[in-house]
Each structure stands twice: as structure tokens, then as C-alpha cells.
Design a protein around this motif. Sequence first.
Motif, short mmCIF file in Angstrom:
data_model
loop_
_atom_site.label_atom_id
_atom_site.label_comp_id
_atom_site.label_asym_id
_atom_site.label_seq_id
_atom_site.Cartn_x
_atom_site.Cartn_y
_atom_site.Cartn_z
N GLU A 10 -2.98 2.81 -1.49
CA GLU A 10 -3.19 1.38 -1.75
C GLU A 10 -3.12 0.51 -0.50
OE1 GLU A 10 -1.49 -2.20 -4.66
OE2 GLU A 10 -0.56 -0.21 -4.65
N CYS A 109 -6.09 -3.58 2.21
CA CYS A 109 -6.14 -2.34 1.46
C CYS A 109 -6.41 -1.15 2.39
CB CYS A 109 -7.26 -2.40 0.41
SG CYS A 109 -6.95 -3.59 -0.91
N MET A 131 -9.15 4.51 -3.20
CA MET A 131 -7.71 4.65 -3.16
C MET A 131 -7.26 5.73 -4.15
SD MET A 131 -6.31 0.75 -2.79
CE MET A 131 -7.39 0.10 -4.07
#
Length: 243
Positions: A10, A109, A131
Motif C-alpha cells: 500500500e 502509494c 498493490m
Amino acid sequence: MTALIGYCFEDGAFLAADTQRILNKPGSSNYWAHFEVSKISKLYENIGFATCGVPVDEAKLSLQMKIKPESTKNEVTTLACKIYGDLLKPVSDIETNLVIFGTDNENGCGFIRRLEWDSAKKEFEIEDYKMGSFFADGFIPLNYEMYAESNLKKAFAPRINGLQLDYWAELMLADIVNWASSNDIVEEYGVNPVDFPIDCLVFRKHKTPFYKRVLKPSPMLSEYIQSKFIEDNFTLKKKPSSQ
């Protein structure tokens, strides 16, 4: 040859690579030398870079000089495509892949982006890894996912409720080295094209808590990484699922 493995999460990304480079004798297919190199670089504090295939060292130096602290992953991608593309276009047939990874300045991110050179089209094909997905490129077995899943269980530490990415990478490289040794590949090249030690690089927005890591040493793994970190940035507190 190069073996690259990684994980996108993440708030960051992790990448590991072997450090073996082999050279063939000019004008022949006979391999005659091998030495240790670093195949992963830090472009800036939040973005890393790796190459797989035929290295183009002058392009890498140019990219490192032109990257800026505020550069986003898209800006780095555009710059890398231009610098490497200008050098690769005159070559009729060459295999070069680029990997850009880290934490994006735009949204914070984690990301891993693979750029695969298409010799016919004379351009890079871009692939993004989402992710929670694992990444692999280069000299790896076709059933890579089987090794990844198996080693995930070994690298997950219940006492700290986290996946130890650096330890996972060592387990993976051990399997890849053994795979190469058992498939007549060493005989073909004269030396195993992938080998220890390995390079590991992680970028993440938030650091994990301090703790003292205690790992049972394994004779199959190098001693470059195990039990060396006091401040551990390589352990994820949530067990991820593979791609």
C-alpha cells in the motif's frame, strides 16, 4: 543474467536482485568471466530503479543525473523511455527491461512498473503491478508462483505478525539458484548465471516498529541480510496475498 523479485504494497515497494554478471568472450558465445555487480539503484529518496537483460550503463547514469526530488513515477517513466529508447533504437535485436518502483509523489502509494523493450516496435511496453501483488522478471522458473507461495509461509513470522520480505527474497533466490543448477544451465554458461549475495531495496512511507530480529541461520542462505537490522523496514504487518 538477472533474477528480479519484488512485492508492491500500500505505501511502498520492495525489490531484490541477484548480483551475478557473466560476460561472453567477444565474437563468440563462450562465457569466460563473472563478477559481482549491483543491479538495483536508488534514483531518489522515494524511487528505485533496476534493469534486466542487456545493461546500458550510460543510460542509467544519465537517468540518475536527470531525476528530481519531486519527480512522479510517470515523469520518471517518460524520462527512462526517452534515455534508454534513444540508445536501443539503432540496435536490431536486444532484450532490455526496466523496473521503476517505490512510493509515488502524487498519491503516496506504492508502485512497481515494468518497461519491456519491443525491438520490433522500437518502444517500451509498460506494465503496472497492483498493490498486494508479487513481481518477478528475468532468469526465473516458469512455475515461479509455486516457489513464492511456499516461501511466503516460511517468511511469515507469527510472533511479530508480519511477512519478512528480505528473508522471503533470500529463500526465493536460494530456490532460483538451485533451479538453475539442476537444469544444465551451469554447463551451458560455465557458471551459474544467478548467485548470492542479493541486493534488497525497500521504499515505504511509514516505518515499522523497532524490535530485535532473531532468525535461525540457514547454510543455504547468505549472511548478508539475516539478523542485521535493528530498525526493520522489511517486515509487513499484514500477510499479503499473491497476484
